[in-house]
Design a protein around this motif. Structure first.
Motif: not given
Length: 191
Positions: A54-79
């Motif tokens: 993963l290059k970066s990412g976050h989850l969004e939480m409201a009142n302890g519950k998941l509400t959203g998120g997004s992620f970026t993957v570093d494709m050049a790191s594939i091993a």
């Protein structure tokens, strides 16, 4: 009279703007160095597996519950983790080539959650947009969130993203040289 009607209209517009605001919660950054993404690709004669960072990412939480998120993957790191030496290098190079992920022109892939529905105390049905090689398609999967950890397993149809190398659904008569269209991702996030 005009002044009170104008005030009422402004109040209604402001109230409606407030009512349609999305739920804002806490943004939990993913600890990319402590998180893992394991891939597994299958072919007629076996399979290969490995990791991707993963290059970066976050989850969004409201009142302890998941509400959203997004992620970026570093494709050049594939091993590849199931081969060593020359064969490991050849497979990793081939996966980075235009036959597969074309990392020179597409160094990252991304996922953005569009819908999150709780299905249990710690489980969620996630639907979002996955972008690989500049092509975006919806994908759905189940995610479990427990404490500061989140886990998901998903299957990705590579042909939707223009990755058609040795696909039996695209090319006939490949026999035992065929590579299955779907690959697996096993994601373990720390935040």
């Amino acid at each position: 009279m005009k002044k009170s009607i104008f005030s009422l209209v402004i109040a209604l517009v402001f109230a409606n703007a407030q009512a349609t605001e999305p739920i804002k919660g806490d943004k939990k950054d993913i600890k990319v160095s402590e998180s893992t993404v394991v891939w597994k690709g299958h072919k007629v004669t076996g399979s290969h597996e490995g990791t991707i960072n993963l290059k970066s990412g976050h989850l969004e939480m409201a009142n302890g519950k998941l509400t959203g998120g997004s992620f970026t993957v570093d494709m050049a790191s594939i091993a590849c983790t199931d081969l060593e030496g020359e064969y490991k290098g050849k497979l990793e190079g081939h996966l980075k080539s235009d036959d597969f992920f074309g990392t020179a022109n597409h160094p990252t892939a991304s996922f953005t959650m569009k819908q999150v529905a709780a299905t249990g105390a710690d489980t969620y049905e996630i639907t979002g947009d996955l972008t690989i090689k500049g092509k975006t398609h919806p994908i759905s999967f189940v995610m479990t969130v427990n404490g500061n950890k989140a886990m998901a397993e998903l299957k990705v149809d590579r042909t939707k993203y223009g990755i058609e190398y040795k696909s039996a659904s695209i090319f006939s008569a490949l026999g035992d040289k065929a590579i299955y269209d779907e690959f697996d991702l096993n994601v373990a996030l720390q935040f």
